[in-house]
Design a protein around this motif. Sequence first.
Motif, PDB file in Angstrom:
ATOM      1  N   TRP A 131     -42.839  13.105 -22.189  1.00  0.00           N
ATOM      2  CA  TRP A 131     -42.679  12.129 -21.117  1.00  0.00           C
ATOM      3  C   TRP A 131     -41.192  11.873 -20.881  1.00  0.00           C
ATOM      4  N   SER A 132     -40.781  11.949 -19.604  1.00  0.00           N
ATOM      5  CA  SER A 132     -39.385  11.748 -19.236  1.00  0.00           C
ATOM      6  C   SER A 132     -39.311  10.833 -18.023  1.00  0.00           C
ATOM      7  N   LYS A 133     -38.985   9.569 -18.253  1.00  0.00           N
ATOM      8  CA  LYS A 133     -38.839   8.536 -17.222  1.00  0.00           C
ATOM      9  C   LYS A 133     -40.163   8.228 -16.522  1.00  0.00           C
ATOM     10  N   ASP A 134     -40.614   9.117 -15.608  1.00  0.00           N
ATOM     11  CA  ASP A 134     -41.812   8.795 -14.834  1.00  0.00           C
ATOM     12  C   ASP A 134     -42.793   9.954 -14.738  1.00  0.00           C
ATOM     13  N   HIS A 135     -42.597  11.008 -15.546  1.00  0.00           N
ATOM     14  CA  HIS A 135     -43.489  12.164 -15.485  1.00  0.00           C
ATOM     15  C   HIS A 135     -43.349  12.981 -16.763  1.00  0.00           C
ATOM     16  N   TYR A 136     -44.252  13.934 -16.942  1.00  0.00           N
ATOM     17  CA  TYR A 136     -44.170  14.838 -18.081  1.00  0.00           C
ATOM     18  C   TYR A 136     -43.353  16.072 -17.728  1.00  0.00           C
ATOM     19  N   GLU A 137     -42.451  16.441 -18.624  1.00  0.00           N
ATOM     20  CA  GLU A 137     -41.679  17.670 -18.501  1.00  0.00           C
ATOM     21  C   GLU A 137     -42.275  18.712 -19.445  1.00  0.00           C
ATOM     22  N   VAL A 138     -42.345  19.965 -18.988  1.00  0.00           N
ATOM     23  CA  VAL A 138     -42.731  21.064 -19.867  1.00  0.00           C
ATOM     24  C   VAL A 138     -41.497  21.448 -20.679  1.00  0.00           C
ATOM     25  N   VAL A 139     -41.630  21.432 -22.003  1.00  0.00           N
ATOM     26  CA  VAL A 139     -40.445  21.562 -22.851  1.00  0.00           C
ATOM     27  C   VAL A 139     -40.688  22.568 -23.970  1.00  0.00           C
ATOM     28  N   TYR A 140     -39.586  22.965 -24.626  1.00  0.00           N
ATOM     29  CA  TYR A 140     -39.677  23.732 -25.858  1.00  0.00           C
ATOM     30  C   TYR A 140     -40.117  22.790 -26.972  1.00  0.00           C
ATOM     31  N   LYS A 141     -40.454  23.358 -28.122  1.00  0.00           N
ATOM     32  CA  LYS A 141     -41.028  22.549 -29.200  1.00  0.00           C
ATOM     33  C   LYS A 141     -40.070  21.486 -29.722  1.00  0.00           C
ATOM     34  N   GLU A 142     -38.759  21.666 -29.490  1.00  0.00           N
ATOM     35  CA  GLU A 142     -37.791  20.664 -29.938  1.00  0.00           C
ATOM     36  C   GLU A 142     -37.746  19.458 -29.013  1.00  0.00           C
ATOM     37  N   GLY A 143     -38.247  19.600 -27.786  1.00  0.00           N
ATOM     38  CA  GLY A 143     -38.224  18.512 -26.837  1.00  0.00           C
ATOM     39  C   GLY A 143     -36.876  18.328 -26.168  1.00  0.00           C
ATOM     40  N   ILE A 144     -36.750  17.274 -25.399  1.00  0.00           N
ATOM     41  CA  ILE A 144     -35.520  16.966 -24.675  1.00  0.00           C
ATOM     42  C   ILE A 144     -34.569  16.215 -25.595  1.00  0.00           C
TER      43      ILE A 144
END
Length: 305
Positions: free
Chosen positions: A210-223
């Motif tokens: 989750w990033s601010k107002d939506h879900y981001e597709v990320v690598y396993k380490e995250g943002i």
Amino acid sequence: MYNNTEDEYKEAVKNEYERVKNGQYSSYLSAPTRSKLSKLCWEIYEGKKMNQTDLNIFNALLGLPFDINNKNGFKAQKNKFRPIETFYKGETNPLEMDKVDLAAVLVDYQPRPFSRFRTSDLSLDYKKNDSIDNPEPEVEDDDGEFIFQTPQGGFGIKEEPPRKISFIERLLRLLKKSKRTVFAILFTFGLTGTGTAIYLAFFEKDNMQWSKDHYEVVYKEGIEGNPNEIIDYDEHLLDFKKVSVCDTSTCFKPDGEAIVWYAKIGDKADFFNSNGNGRHPETKKSLRPITEYIKGKYKGDCPTK
């Protein structure tokens, strides 16, 4: 003749619930409530051509026949889903089989109802057995379903043969199943550039955060710097977003059904465009459908033009 017990039926339905609760209907099943289960029930019966057995199950528990024109009358029955909610959660053990039968419908467990389960050969995989390689004699039962008789004397429900799987789908399944093996094969054949790109595309970036107002597709380490939980990739969450609600916001369908969901955070509320996975992405509180009262109390200012 088989003589399976009520306890075995309950256990089988509960196991199927655990298997599917995070699948297609996760917004209803992952954190079940009587209201969510009531809505799921209507969605299932409204969206499918039901056989007479399932229609009888509906009538037995709710005390009324399924009628697509009687949605308001059905809504008044939501408290009857409380025993199914507590059964899924493992809090109660229903004595009445009509409750377990409807619980079986909501997770599409077969064989159902209990009267069929009791005399079935449970060594069969009813959900997946298509009898393609070794077809058995078929008959049509009283409910209009095609079933096949097994050599042991039991019966299984025959489903449609599985569709052919394309080369791309087979490749993706193989990639998902054995990352190291496939990457080694690609490397061996000199496709390291392409192989690395495919590897990164399909194996590493398969999480969401989750990033601010939506879900981001990320690598396993995250943002970096983002404290929110990293979860498995879920296609249904790609369109899940936090939204603003003000006087002019459309929050309900014409029939009054909510299309905005909320969770209270202290003295305010966060609003979302769907139920997502049933939880607030940051606080994990349950999401609930908005009401006129909640809208009036927690709405914000409308944006100026």
